[in-house]
Enzyme design. Structure first.
Site, short mmCIF file in Angstrom:
data_model
loop_
_atom_site.label_atom_id
_atom_site.label_comp_id
_atom_site.label_asym_id
_atom_site.label_seq_id
_atom_site.Cartn_x
_atom_site.Cartn_y
_atom_site.Cartn_z
CB THR A 1 41.18 40.12 51.42
OG1 THR A 1 41.37 38.98 52.14
CG2 THR A 1 41.51 41.32 52.14
CB THR B 1 44.78 37.78 46.39
OG1 THR B 1 45.10 37.52 47.71
CG2 THR B 1 44.30 39.16 46.22
CG ASP B 2 44.73 33.24 49.71
OD1 ASP B 2 45.78 34.14 49.88
OD2 ASP B 2 43.99 32.76 50.80
CB SER C 1 40.04 32.91 46.51
OG SER C 1 41.22 32.70 47.09
#
Ligand code: ASP
Length: 336
Positions: free
Chosen positions: A21, A96-97, A64
């Site tokens: 993102t 970030t996942d 990710s």
């Protein structure tokens, strides 16, 4: 890239972008969304030039979910090369996942004391209140800080500094989604990095041979009133090891014990608490399916690691070809 000495005397910090993102701008009127490069991210924050001599590097442009362990192993090798060439710190930006897992893998594959900080963004650059620039600035400040030397890989988001081994993503959208147990080790305030706590030990470090196939390690969560079907399927799945997310401080239903015995005979089986925080017990209970019973059957305790981190450690240990009898000690070291 060979880092040259910076005549300004500022620390040389590489910013390596992998995608996510933080590099995904708002859609253009033509519908296109070309990802931002590391250079775009850096040039959008003029203040960075007062903090460090920043060297942007593009290492990928993926969400990710599509990052693989081999990508992170390559990043670790790149960092090691840059470290030998004298870089002062590295910031890795990614989605970030899966960040709590990839940052921990990077921690386990990173020798040396050079600060490595992983960051990302919860809101994309086109949205009001997007957090990417603030996160990148705080991450570079942290990587440039002398107190970050020798701490292992750090994760910085929302001005909070976490150990990679302790951090979890705990919210779908909040900018404060990343939380550590037992707690963060510092914060960033204006231009100051406050590192109030230091870990007593570093994570174990592994070396993966180049071109190696990472070990296949499924994670199975034990649930209320489940049966043994999923666990049974692991035995013939080609898995190299298994992490079982167990109940509370190290418990499973007695109905699962036959399949657990079968799996232990075939592969390393590690238990980690599905609660996500706290150490597993070792001595408190001895009933069938309790921690003492499971340890006696040859299940290895992940100690204080949560199931996702326990899986990354087992994958690292097996891929590195480390001896199996040292696995329990590796979890002990990793538990801090
Ligand atoms: N789906 C994105 C990713 O993990 C979310 C993010 O970057 O926050 O790549």
């Amino acid at each position: 890239m060979t880092p040259q000495a910076d005549p300004s005397g500022l620390p040389r910090i590489a910013v390596l972008s992998l995608g996510g993102t933080i590099t995904t701008p708002a859609e253009r009127p033509d519908g296109a969304r070309p990802p931002l490069t590391a250079a775009d991210l850096v040039s959008a924050i003029p203040e960075l030039a007062t903090v460090a001599d920043v060297r942007p590097v593009v290492a990928g442009a993926r969400m990710s979910a599509d990052l693989r362990a081999t990508d992170i192993a390559e990043v670790a090798r790149w960092i090691d090369g840059a470290r030998r060439d004298g870089i002062d710190g590295v910031v890795v930006t990614q989605g970030t996942d899966t960040l709590e897992e990839s940052a921990y893998l990077l921690d386990l594959l990173s020798p040396g004391d050079t600060p490595v900080v992983v960051t990302g963004a919860m809101r994309n650059p086109g949205r009001p209140g997007s957090d990417g620039q603030a996160n990148l600035l705080a991450a570079v400040r942290t990587a440039a800080h002398p107190g970050a030397v020798g701490l292992g890989v750090l994760v910085v988001l929302d001005d909070v500094v976490h150990l990679a081994r302790a951090v979890r993503k705990t919210h779908t959208t909040a900018t404060g989604a990343f939380v550590s147990t037992p707690g963060p080790i510092g914060s960033v305030v204006e231009d100051r990095v406050r590192l109030g706590l230091r870990p007593t030990r570093r994570s174990p470090v592994y070396v993966w041979p180049e071109q190696v196939r990472p070990a296949a390690v499924p994670l199975v969560q034990h649930c209320f009133d489940d049966d043994d079907r999923l666990l049974r399927s692991v035995g013939d799945s080609g898995a190299d090891g298994l992490v079982l997310a167990v109940l509370g401080a190290g418990h499973v239903g007695a109905r699962l014990l036959p399949v657990i015995d079968d799996l232990v005979a075939r592969m390393p089986v590690v238990m980690a608490s599905r609660t996500g925080s706290g150490d597993l017990n070792r001595i408190s209970a001895g009933y069938p399916g309790s921690e003492r019973d499971l340890l006696g059957r040859g299940v290895v305790s992940a100690g204080a690691l949560d199931p996702l981190k326990a899986r990354i450690l087992l994958m690292s240990h097996l891929t590195a070809g480390a001896p199996l009898p040292t696995l329990a000690a590796a979890y002990e070291q990793a538990s801090g």
